[in-house]
Enzyme design. Structure first.
Site, short mmCIF file in Angstrom:
data_model
loop_
_atom_site.label_atom_id
_atom_site.label_comp_id
_atom_site.label_asym_id
_atom_site.label_seq_id
_atom_site.Cartn_x
_atom_site.Cartn_y
_atom_site.Cartn_z
N HIS A 264 0.78 -1.04 0.13
CA HIS A 264 -0.03 0.22 0.15
C HIS A 264 1.01 1.14 -0.01
CE1 HIS A 264 -3.20 2.80 1.00
NE2 HIS A 264 -3.86 1.90 0.66
N ASP A 315 -8.17 -5.20 -0.73
CA ASP A 315 -8.41 -6.06 -1.96
C ASP A 315 -8.29 -7.54 -1.46
OD1 ASP A 315 -9.51 -3.91 -3.84
OD2 ASP A 315 -7.43 -3.39 -3.87
N1 CMC Z 1 4.12 -7.40 -4.26
C1 CMC Z 1 5.48 -7.59 -4.28
N2 CMC Z 1 6.00 -6.49 -4.04
C2 CMC Z 1 5.65 -5.32 -3.55
C3 CMC Z 1 4.15 -4.97 -3.63
C4 CMC Z 1 3.38 -6.19 -4.10
N3 CMC Z 1 2.01 -6.28 -4.21
N4 CMC Z 1 3.74 -4.03 -3.43
C5 CMC Z 1 4.96 -3.41 -2.96
N5 CMC Z 1 5.95 -4.29 -3.22
C6 CMC Z 1 7.37 -3.79 -3.16
C7 CMC Z 1 7.96 -3.15 -4.38
O1 CMC Z 1 8.52 -4.02 -5.27
C8 CMC Z 1 9.15 -2.29 -3.73
O2 CMC Z 1 10.31 -3.36 -3.20
P1 CMC Z 1 11.70 -2.69 -3.54
O3 CMC Z 1 11.97 -1.57 -2.54
O4 CMC Z 1 12.30 -4.05 -3.11
O5 CMC Z 1 11.71 -2.29 -5.00
C9 CMC Z 1 8.45 -1.82 -2.42
O6 CMC Z 1 7.56 -2.85 -2.06
C10 CMC Z 1 7.82 -0.68 -2.38
O7 CMC Z 1 7.02 -0.55 -3.50
P2 CMC Z 1 6.24 0.74 -4.38
O8 CMC Z 1 6.28 0.23 -5.70
O9 CMC Z 1 7.30 1.77 -4.05
O10 CMC Z 1 5.07 1.23 -3.74
P3 CMC Z 1 3.88 1.97 -4.16
O11 CMC Z 1 3.30 2.81 -3.23
O12 CMC Z 1 4.24 2.51 -5.43
O13 CMC Z 1 2.82 0.87 -4.61
C11 CMC Z 1 0.75 -0.56 -4.66
C12 CMC Z 1 1.66 0.74 -4.03
C13 CMC Z 1 -0.47 -0.52 -4.14
C14 CMC Z 1 0.72 0.14 -6.07
C15 CMC Z 1 1.75 -1.78 -4.83
O14 CMC Z 1 1.99 -2.25 -3.30
C16 CMC Z 1 1.02 -2.75 -5.39
O15 CMC Z 1 1.42 -2.66 -6.93
N6 CMC Z 1 0.41 -3.88 -4.83
C17 CMC Z 1 -0.44 -4.77 -5.69
C18 CMC Z 1 -1.66 -4.19 -6.55
C19 CMC Z 1 -2.75 -3.82 -5.45
O16 CMC Z 1 -2.99 -4.77 -4.29
N7 CMC Z 1 -3.64 -2.65 -5.44
C20 CMC Z 1 -4.51 -2.29 -4.43
C21 CMC Z 1 -4.01 -1.14 -3.52
S1 CMC Z 1 -4.79 -0.78 -2.12
C22 CMC Z 1 -6.59 -0.92 -2.62
C23 CMC Z 1 -6.74 0.02 -3.59
O17 CMC Z 1 -6.65 1.03 -3.85
O18 CMC Z 1 -7.61 -0.83 -4.38
#
Ligand code: CMC
Length: 384
Positions: A264, A315
């Site tokens: 998140h 989710d």
């Molecule tokens: N699976 C694997 N690694 C992850 C995930 C994940 N779902 N989410 C974050 N990470 C890792 C990412 O690879 C990174 O690792 P590193 O620092 O080693 O490269 C670290 O965590 C930080 O990630 P980020 O990309 O900087 O985080 P963000 O704030 O840009 O992304 C997010 C937030 C929700 C887009 C992401 O966690 C994600 O893609 N999750 C999967 C999709 C998901 O479940 N979305 C629903 C979001 S919450 C409810 C909603 O809005 O519907």
């Protein structure tokens, strides 16, 4: 200063405070969520979705009679223009329900004489119609595509009960209706998430609420936002075929892929909504299926926490709860919309009440200034 300016771009607007709001607060450090100041742990299982809508709109919880009158007002609006229902029968069956939903919500404006009236009173009346009609649109898409009738709402019940009644074609058990109500309560608002931000940006141009909600629905559909719940069930189904949960997760992580329903932008600890949904998923899962998906989900949660240190978001367990309620997977994100319209509409009203155009700047990283070449003198294949 030009848009080339200083190097100040914040990727993904991470951590940027884009506006003030009194509607909700996400405390990502402590894993807490508040609707109008009330902690979600107190609201979940204690209030109905209609109470939450009232709270987000009016900044206070309704009294008993007020709530009944509000619910009645909403449920009486749960009907659709007949032309819209005919349209559902004619659209291609392979269009994603979220695509149909966003078009249908945009179409609602065609049938609303108040569509262009942005006064506070008219916007609230339109918000009532949106909260009421979005569940019916979703049920309508599902039923009409199968050549089935759309049952009329039961005026003595609320949105959660009637959504399941219209969608599934028969009255849900009180427990299933209560479960759907909990799902709706938990998804109703979440700060400046991407879809709410879209709604506010659109409203800030003084476009009408139908336009704002249409752009919010389009934004919600993406897999990094509300579209994740559908991907969660697709993942669980895929694992179901191949077997080993731990191997599957290792494989995804080894390829640098994301595990849907995890991570998140704001929560750095457990998402409180996931905690409530996990509990309910364990209670509502069908014993005849051995609660397979729920048990797999718990293993994925343990494994992902261990490997990546990240927690499930809203989710993740929403997928298994919806599965238990009999919602087909392609409709999971639409259920998110049935709820989030509460927050979108509250934010649109808040934006319009004290509007300032949302218009940030971008840091220009292209070449400039460039020398213009008339068309006749440009080399084939483009200028260097
Ligand atoms: N699976 C694997 N690694 C992850 C995930 C994940 N779902 N989410 C974050 N990470 C890792 C990412 O690879 C990174 O690792 P590193 O620092 O080693 O490269 C670290 O965590 C930080 O990630 P980020 O990309 O900087 O985080 P963000 O704030 O840009 O992304 C997010 C937030 C929700 C887009 C992401 O966690 C994600 O893609 N999750 C999967 C999709 C998901 O479940 N979305 C629903 C979001 S919450 C409810 C909603 O809005 O519907």
């Amino acid at each position: 200063m030009t848009d080339k300016g200083e190097k100040t771009a914040v990727r993904g607007l991470e951590g940027v405070i884009a506006s003030e709001t009194r509607i909700g607060m996400v405390d990502g450090v402590n894993g807490k969520l508040y609707y109008a100041g009330y902690e979600i742990d107190e609201l979940a299982e204690q209030v109905s979705f209609e109470e939450v809508v009232f709270l987000l709109w009016h900044d206070r919880l309704p009294a008993e009679k007020e709530l009944l009158a509000f619910r009645d007002q909403l449920v009486r609006e749960m009907t659709l223009p007949p032309a819209l229902q005919d349209w559902f029968r004619r659209i291609p069956a392979d269009l994603h329900p979220m695509v149909v939903l966003r078009s249908a919500v945009s179409d609602l404006a065609l049938f609303d004489p108040e569509a262009a009236d942005n006064s506070a009173a008219a916007t609230q009346r339109k918000a009532i119609r949106l909260v009421a009609k979005i569940p019916t649109i979703i049920a309508g898409i599902h039923r009409m595509r199968q050549g089935l009738d759309l049952p009329a709402p039961d005026l003595s019940q609320g949105i959660a009960f009637n959504f399941l009644r219209m969608f599934l074609g028969s009255d849900p058990s009180p427990y299933d209706a209560e479960t759907m109500d909990l799902v709706l309560v938990l998804h109703a608002d979440h700060g400046f998430n991407a879809s709410t931000f879209s709604a506010r940006v659109t409203a800030s141009t003084l476009a009408d609420i139908y336009g704002a909600v249409t752009s919010a629905i389009a934004t919600l559909q993406g897999p990094l936002h509300g579209g994740a719940n559908q991907r969660v069930m697709e993942m669980l189904t895929e694992i179901g075929d191949s077997g080993d949960v731990a191997d599957y997760i290792d494989g995804l992580l080894a390829q640098g892929k994301r595990i849907m329903g995890f991570g998140h932008r704001v929560y750095k600890v457990q998402d409180p909504r996931a905690r409530h949904l996990r509990k309910r998923a364990g209670q509502v899962c069908r014993e005849d299926e051995g609660c397979t998906y729920f048990k797999m989900s718990e293993t994925i949660e343990e494994k992902t926490l261990q490997e990546k240190g990240i927690y499930p978001n809203v989710d993740f367990y929403s997928a298994t709860v919806q599965h238990a309620l009999g919602i087909p997977v392609a409709y999971y994100t639409t259920v998110f919309a049935v709820s989030r319209i509460a927050g979108w509409s509250a934010h649109v009203m808040e934006q319009l009440a004290d509007n300032r155009l949302i218009r940030p700047r971008a840091q220009f990283t292209g070449k400039y200034p460039r020398k213009f070449t008339p068309r006749s003198q440009r080399p084939e294949g483009g200028e260097k």
